[in-house]
Design a protein around this motif. Structure first.
Motif, PDB file in Angstrom:
ATOM      1  N   ALA A   1      30.344   3.006 -16.912  1.00  0.00           N
ATOM      2  CA  ALA A   1      30.510   1.936 -15.831  1.00  0.00           C
ATOM      3  C   ALA A   1      29.266   1.596 -15.469  1.00  0.00           C
ATOM      4  O   ALA A   1      28.756   0.256 -15.338  1.00  0.00           O
ATOM      5  N   LYS A   2      28.407   2.303 -14.927  1.00  0.00           N
ATOM      6  CA  LYS A   2      27.001   2.135 -14.277  1.00  0.00           C
ATOM      7  C   LYS A   2      26.135   1.235 -15.411  1.00  0.00           C
ATOM      8  O   LYS A   2      25.532   0.350 -14.908  1.00  0.00           O
ATOM      9  N   ALA A   3      26.184   1.854 -16.624  1.00  0.00           N
ATOM     10  CA  ALA A   3      25.228   1.227 -17.619  1.00  0.00           C
ATOM     11  C   ALA A   3      25.896  -0.073 -18.326  1.00  0.00           C
ATOM     12  O   ALA A   3      25.181  -0.721 -19.141  1.00  0.00           O
ATOM     13  N   GLY A   4      27.046  -0.352 -18.194  1.00  0.00           N
ATOM     14  CA  GLY A   4      27.844  -1.359 -18.859  1.00  0.00           C
ATOM     15  C   GLY A   4      28.165  -1.119 -20.370  1.00  0.00           C
ATOM     16  O   GLY A   4      28.256  -2.015 -21.018  1.00  0.00           O
ATOM     17  N   THR A   5      28.306   0.144 -20.487  1.00  0.00           N
ATOM     18  CA  THR A   5      28.641   0.798 -21.787  1.00  0.00           C
ATOM     19  C   THR A   5      30.033   0.787 -22.070  1.00  0.00           C
ATOM     20  O   THR A   5      30.745   0.928 -21.383  1.00  0.00           O
ATOM     21  N   VAL A   6      30.407  -0.037 -23.422  1.00  0.00           N
ATOM     22  CA  VAL A   6      31.906  -0.262 -23.734  1.00  0.00           C
ATOM     23  C   VAL A   6      32.347   0.904 -24.135  1.00  0.00           C
ATOM     24  O   VAL A   6      31.814   1.759 -24.875  1.00  0.00           O
ATOM     25  N   ALA A   7      33.760   1.184 -23.907  1.00  0.00           N
ATOM     26  CA  ALA A   7      34.415   2.274 -24.564  1.00  0.00           C
ATOM     27  C   ALA A   7      35.386   1.702 -25.784  1.00  0.00           C
ATOM     28  O   ALA A   7      35.980   0.751 -25.511  1.00  0.00           O
ATOM     29  N   VAL A   8      34.805   2.143 -27.041  1.00  0.00           N
ATOM     30  CA  VAL A   8      35.476   1.723 -28.151  1.00  0.00           C
ATOM     31  C   VAL A   8      36.746   2.759 -28.670  1.00  0.00           C
ATOM     32  O   VAL A   8      36.300   3.787 -28.769  1.00  0.00           O
ATOM     33  N   LEU A   9      37.947   2.371 -28.569  1.00  0.00           N
ATOM     34  CA  LEU A   9      38.857   2.912 -28.654  1.00  0.00           C
ATOM     35  C   LEU A   9      39.470   2.853 -30.226  1.00  0.00           C
ATOM     36  O   LEU A   9      39.464   1.691 -30.818  1.00  0.00           O
ATOM     37  N   LEU A  10      39.804   4.181 -30.979  1.00  0.00           N
ATOM     38  CA  LEU A  10      39.775   3.868 -32.258  1.00  0.00           C
ATOM     39  C   LEU A  10      41.260   4.638 -32.597  1.00  0.00           C
ATOM     40  O   LEU A  10      41.252   5.754 -32.845  1.00  0.00           O
ATOM     41  N   PRO A  11      42.420   4.053 -32.266  1.00  0.00           N
ATOM     42  CA  PRO A  11      43.563   4.739 -32.432  1.00  0.00           C
ATOM     43  C   PRO A  11      44.061   5.050 -33.874  1.00  0.00           C
ATOM     44  O   PRO A  11      44.605   5.997 -34.159  1.00  0.00           O
ATOM     45  N   GLY A  12      43.332   4.426 -34.909  1.00  0.00           N
ATOM     46  CA  GLY A  12      43.721   5.009 -36.357  1.00  0.00           C
ATOM     47  C   GLY A  12      43.109   6.080 -36.716  1.00  0.00           C
ATOM     48  O   GLY A  12      43.978   7.049 -37.220  1.00  0.00           O
ATOM     49  N   ALA A  13      42.278   6.883 -36.067  1.00  0.00           N
ATOM     50  CA  ALA A  13      41.556   8.130 -36.056  1.00  0.00           C
ATOM     51  C   ALA A  13      42.571   9.047 -35.567  1.00  0.00           C
ATOM     52  O   ALA A  13      42.978  10.278 -35.970  1.00  0.00           O
ATOM     53  N   TYR A  14      42.870   8.765 -34.207  1.00  0.00           N
ATOM     54  CA  TYR A  14      43.740   9.299 -33.243  1.00  0.00           C
ATOM     55  C   TYR A  14      45.134   9.741 -34.037  1.00  0.00           C
ATOM     56  O   TYR A  14      45.342  10.923 -34.066  1.00  0.00           O
ATOM     57  N   TYR A  15      45.712   8.688 -34.729  1.00  0.00           N
ATOM     58  CA  TYR A  15      46.978   8.802 -35.223  1.00  0.00           C
ATOM     59  C   TYR A  15      46.733   9.680 -36.513  1.00  0.00           C
ATOM     60  O   TYR A  15      47.554  10.451 -36.864  1.00  0.00           O
ATOM     61  N   PHE A  16      45.792   9.286 -37.433  1.00  0.00           N
ATOM     62  CA  PHE A  16      45.631  10.006 -38.575  1.00  0.00           C
ATOM     63  C   PHE A  16      45.509  11.238 -38.563  1.00  0.00           C
ATOM     64  O   PHE A  16      45.813  12.376 -39.464  1.00  0.00           O
ATOM     65  N   LEU A  17      44.626  11.929 -37.474  1.00  0.00           N
ATOM     66  CA  LEU A  17      44.085  13.323 -37.216  1.00  0.00           C
ATOM     67  C   LEU A  17      45.325  13.726 -36.448  1.00  0.00           C
ATOM     68  O   LEU A  17      45.424  14.934 -36.184  1.00  0.00           O
ATOM     69  N   ARG A  18      46.273  13.184 -36.074  1.00  0.00           N
ATOM     70  CA  ARG A  18      47.310  13.693 -35.202  1.00  0.00           C
ATOM     71  C   ARG A  18      46.949  14.206 -33.988  1.00  0.00           C
ATOM     72  O   ARG A  18      47.330  15.401 -33.848  1.00  0.00           O
ATOM     73  N   GLU A  19      45.870  13.584 -33.618  1.00  0.00           N
ATOM     74  CA  GLU A  19      45.390  14.201 -32.084  1.00  0.00           C
ATOM     75  C   GLU A  19      46.269  14.139 -31.212  1.00  0.00           C
ATOM     76  O   GLU A  19      47.487  13.364 -31.141  1.00  0.00           O
TER      77      GLU A  19
END
Ligand SMILES: O=C(O)CC[C@@H]1NC(=O)NC1=O
Ligand SMILES: [Fe+3]
Length: 406
Positions: free
Chosen positions: A278-296
């Protein structure tokens, strides 16, 4: 009289700007284009006077216009496939076990090293065309399946060729630190040194827009990541990382320390990491495809990301091992269904916030002065793009002010 190249009338605009309406929506809207840029996007009643006899007019018929979609995280250039490992994982083998046994990324590296530039170009073009048909106009392409200078250069040169010959905009990310190649078995520090030495050559060839690293137990350590980030920063290149995907090493906080563009995956991100981003303005890139495929089962810390107002992007992570899905629209649905993003958050994730994750300020919103990249969709509300999948509602796609024929 305003001088426009073309005007779209009777449109509903999902501007994705922060204008106080959900989706930045303007119900009776108009959009005008001049020299490849948006000259006007706003209420039709306030459209500046123009010569409607000589200016090409398009009737959107009440359909929705959205900014060109941006896939800000793909490994789109690779050869071969890993369907065999898919079977192994369904029989109980873990992603980590397969990688330890010489499969995983190493398997795709072997196939990609053997592939010609022509083969890779054709594979890349077919995948870009699939994304284009959904309205994707900007795509980030990572290297990372070469793992030696010649092969990494081959991948980035194919990405550059695609930029020249395909209508989509391509952002080239160097991911030499994706895995340990066989030539550096048990010598990760030696390979990181080699990766740092690849950078000046690739940058001088104009082949690098950003630098990425796989900061993970089965990837590289924070200390090794720091070395690559220092080398990138010394060359004026922005950084990002695959971070907190399977564990928490502190990779996201390292990206923030370098003022990096994004931390990607972030399932295991903690509050200290969120605060640093938040302080650095860094974006969180969410990758639901990997979460889904790895059954995270570990969800990214959505509540903390919202609390600290960390911009969230959504991307395909298209790759043969953990997200073999060439569709950003499917990711919109997964981002809502699996990660519980609202449709507005998910659409911001593939427009405005995805542009930020790539360091791009000229796209991702329907706003005067930005690139005239936009799609016209036969939908009754923007949420439909997150709700349904399979039949693309895209009716017209404009890139740099030019209507695409496909
Ligand atoms: O398995 C592959 O081929 C790439 C996986 C992909 N790369 C990475 O660093 N994390 C991922 O999910
Ligand atoms: Fe990835």
């Amino acid at each position: 009289m305003a001088d426009f190249d073309a005007v779209w009338l009777n449109a509903k605009l999902a501007t994705m700007t922060d204008n106080g309406s959900p989706y930045g929506a303007i119900e009776q809207g108009a959009l005008a284009v001049k020299d490849g840029l948006i000259a006007y996007a706003g209420p039709q009643a306030e459209l500046p006077p123009f010569d409607s006899l000589t200016t090409p007019l398009y009737d959107a018929q009440g359909q929705w216009l959205l900014p060109g979609l941006i896939d800000c995280h793909t490994h789109l250039l690779y050869a071969g496939n890993r369907a065999n490992e898919f079977e192994l994982r369904l029989q109980g083998a873990s992603y980590q076990q397969i990688a330890a046994a010489g499969g995983g990324i190493a398997s795709t590296v072997r196939a990609t090293r053997d592939a010609s530039e022509e083969e890779l170009f054709k594979l890349g073009k077919d995948r870009l065309n699939a994304l284009l048909r959904e309205g994707v106009t900007t795509v980030e392409i990572k290297s990372g399946y070469g793992l030696d200078l010649a092969s990494e250069q081959k991948l980035l040169e194919v990405a550059a060729l695609l930029e020249q010959h395909h209508p989509a905009s391509i952002i080239k990310t160097f991911l030499g630190a994706h895995a340990l190649p066989p030539e550096f078995k048990d010598n990760a520090d030696g390979y990181i040194e080699a990766v740092c030495q690849m950078l000046p050559t690739l940058q001088q060839l104009g082949l690098v827009d950003a630098v990425d690293i796989f900061c993970e137990g089965i990837g590289f350590s924070v200390a090794q990541s720091r070395k690559v980030f220092a080398a990138a920063t010394a060359l004026g290149l922005p950084v990002k990382a695959h971070a907190e995907q399977l564990s928490n090493l502190g990779g996201s906080a390292l990206v923030a320390e370098f003022g990096g563009l994004s931390a990607d995956h972030v399932e295991y991100l903690d509050e200290a990491g969120v605060a640093a981003m938040a302080k650095a303005g860094t974006v969180a890139v969410l990758l639901p495809g990997a979460y889904y495929f790895l059954r995270e089962t570990q969800l990214p810390p959505l509540a903390l990301l919202r609390q600290y107002q960390v911009p969230m992007a959504v991307a395909s992570d298209l790759n043969p091992g953990t997200s073999p899905f060439c569709s950003l629209q499917l990711m919109l649905n997964m981002a809502c269904t699996l990660f519980r993003l609202t449709p507005e958050e998910a659409l911001l994730g593939v427009t405005r916030h995805a542009a930020t994750a790539l360091g791009l300020k000229d796209r991702g919103q329907l706003q005067a002065g930005m690139r005239a990249d936009f799609g016209c969709y036969a939908i009754t509300q923007p949420a439909e793009l997150c709700y349904q999948f399979g039949v693309s509602p895209l009716k017209q796609l404009v890139i740099g002010g030019t209507i695409q024929r496909f």
